[in-house]
Design an enzyme around this catalytic site. Structure first.
Site, short mmCIF file in Angstrom:
data_model
loop_
_atom_site.label_atom_id
_atom_site.label_comp_id
_atom_site.label_asym_id
_atom_site.label_seq_id
_atom_site.Cartn_x
_atom_site.Cartn_y
_atom_site.Cartn_z
N GLN A 292 0.86 -1.24 -0.05
CA GLN A 292 -0.05 0.05 0.01
C GLN A 292 0.99 1.18 -0.19
OE1 GLN A 292 -3.16 0.06 -0.46
NE2 GLN A 292 -3.53 2.22 -0.17
N GLU A 376 -15.27 4.84 -6.17
CA GLU A 376 -14.63 3.82 -6.65
C GLU A 376 -15.75 2.71 -6.90
OE1 GLU A 376 -11.50 2.50 -4.11
OE2 GLU A 376 -10.29 4.24 -4.48
#
Length: 415
Positions: A292, A376
């Site tokens: 990440q 998203e």
């Protein structure tokens, strides 16, 4: 004549024996009475010690207690045994609140004896009666004292807050006494005690409010953890039950695994969608802290800070690290028939049906001020069927669900 003399002798002998017997029993009675008087005197003069012994105090504790004045001894005897009685005697100048010291220490085991004595003396000399004047009962005062400091008591008294007003908010994790005014203002709008407390104590839950404090989640396995900037996972956390869902994976996806509960639910969702002619594909799932971080850094190289922050979560603040977040796509996108997943029939089906399997659409365009992430359409989060159904029915975000339901991670503030 002998016969008569014999009778007289026998009678005299019997009389003499009876008299001696009475004298002996009289002496025994006198001795018994004397012993009883002595025992009674001993008990009388040692009655307090005997009472202390019955309560379970040791001999040395008894001696310390009996060194006090008579009224002070009576005060101690009026309560159950106090484990730290010798500490209280040593630290307190006057015997007034021994039982209160013991009670307060049971609520605040990390405090030292001197701090307990000083605090309790202050509370019961200066504030307890004022709280009672506001109709607080003894039990209610002790409920407040589980978490309240002296400044909190002053606040309640100065504001004249009654227990009935404070109590509903006290039940919510994160409650702070001196924020009562703020809670009540929020409650006027939301009509929900959980929302009032959590949105005040942790305002960054609503992402338009900047996170000024960072908390590390202590139970990262909890499937209802709210993970975002402010509530972040330990950098070392990696789920120990990651498995690959039994469904297609996008060609460029190298991280299709989810936690087993989420993977099983997604597999079933895929199969049910397949029967209806919809072809779901995993595009991305578990992502480690380090992975990440790489994604986050890449976005900051491509975009300005504000844009990047709205498009990708900080390391530790990504749901992908939980093993419960998944990015979906469809075969139609992979084959080039559709440009993006948000334009597919699969997406529309997921929006309407994913809650039945425990998933929610996590980031919607019109909720970005709450979630902190722009739209998203591909990102779904597993929260379990019960939570997913409630979120779907109320058209909530996960943030709103946590606020209304009073659900907050187990956290520790970063120093």
């Amino acid at each position: 004549m002998r016969f008569h003399r014999g009778k007289r002798y026998t009678y005299y002998s019997s009389y003499s024996s009876s008299r001696k017997s009475r004298i002996r029993w009289d002496r025994i009675a006198i001795i018994t009475a004397g012993v009883a008087l002595i025992l009674a005197a001993l008990i009388w003069f040692n009655f307090s010690r005997i009472q202390l012994l019955v309560k379970g105090y040791s001999f040395s504790q008894q001696n310390d207690i009996l060194s006090l004045s008579g009224d002070e001894v009576d005060e101690v005897l009026s309560h159950d045994k106090m484990e730290h009685i010798q500490d209280w005697i040593k630290e307190s100048e006057e015997v007034k609140y021994y039982d209160e010291y013991e009670h307060y220490l049971s609520l605040h085991k990390d405090l030292k004896v001197k701090a307990v004595v000083t605090t309790v003396n202050d509370i019961f000399n200066n504030y307890a009666n004022q709280l009672k004047a506001l109709s607080y009962t003894d039990n209610q005062i002790w409920e407040v004292l589980k978490t309240a400091r002296i400044d909190d008591l002053k606040y309640l008294i100065n504001k004249s807050y009654k227990y009935a007003q404070v109590q509903p908010y006290m039940q919510v994790k994160g409650f702070v006494f001196t924020d009562m005014d703020k809670y009540m203002k929020v409650y006027e709008d939301k009509k929900n005690y959980n929302y009032a407390v959590l949105s005040t104590t942790y305002p960054f839950i609503i992402s338009k409010n900047k996170a000024t404090k960072i908390y590390t989640i202590q139970d990262p396995k909890n499937i209802l953890n709210l993970v975002k900037k402010g509530f972040q996972l330990p950098s070392s956390y990696e789920p120990d039950d990651l498995v690959k869902p039994d469904m297609p994976v996008a060609p460029d996806c190298d991280n299709p695994s989810l936690r087993k509960e989420a993977a099983d639910a997604l597999t079933q969702m895929y199969k049910d969608a397949k029967e209806l002619g919809y072809n779901l594909v995993v595009n991305s799932a578990y992502r480690s802290y380090s992975a990440q971080k790489k994604t986050y850094d890449d976005y900051f190289k491509k975009y300005d800070e504000v844009t990047a922050a709205s498009l990708v979560a900080e390391p530790g603040a990504s749901e992908h690290q939980t093993g419960l977040g998944v990015d979906l796509t469809s075969q139609s996108v992979i084959s080039g028939e559709r440009l993006v997943f948000g334009d597919t029939d699969e997406y529309k089906w997921c929006v309407k049906n994913s809650y039945k399997y425990g998933f929610i659409l996590r980031f919607e365009e019109d909720k970005a001020d709450i979630t902190g992430i722009g739209k998203e359409p591909w990102h779904f989060r597993y929260v379990g069927k019960d939570a997913a159904q409630k979120i779907f029915q109320n058209k909530w975000t996960l943030e709103e669900y946590c606020l209304y339901e009073g659900i907050i991670p187990s956290i520790k503030e970063n120093q």
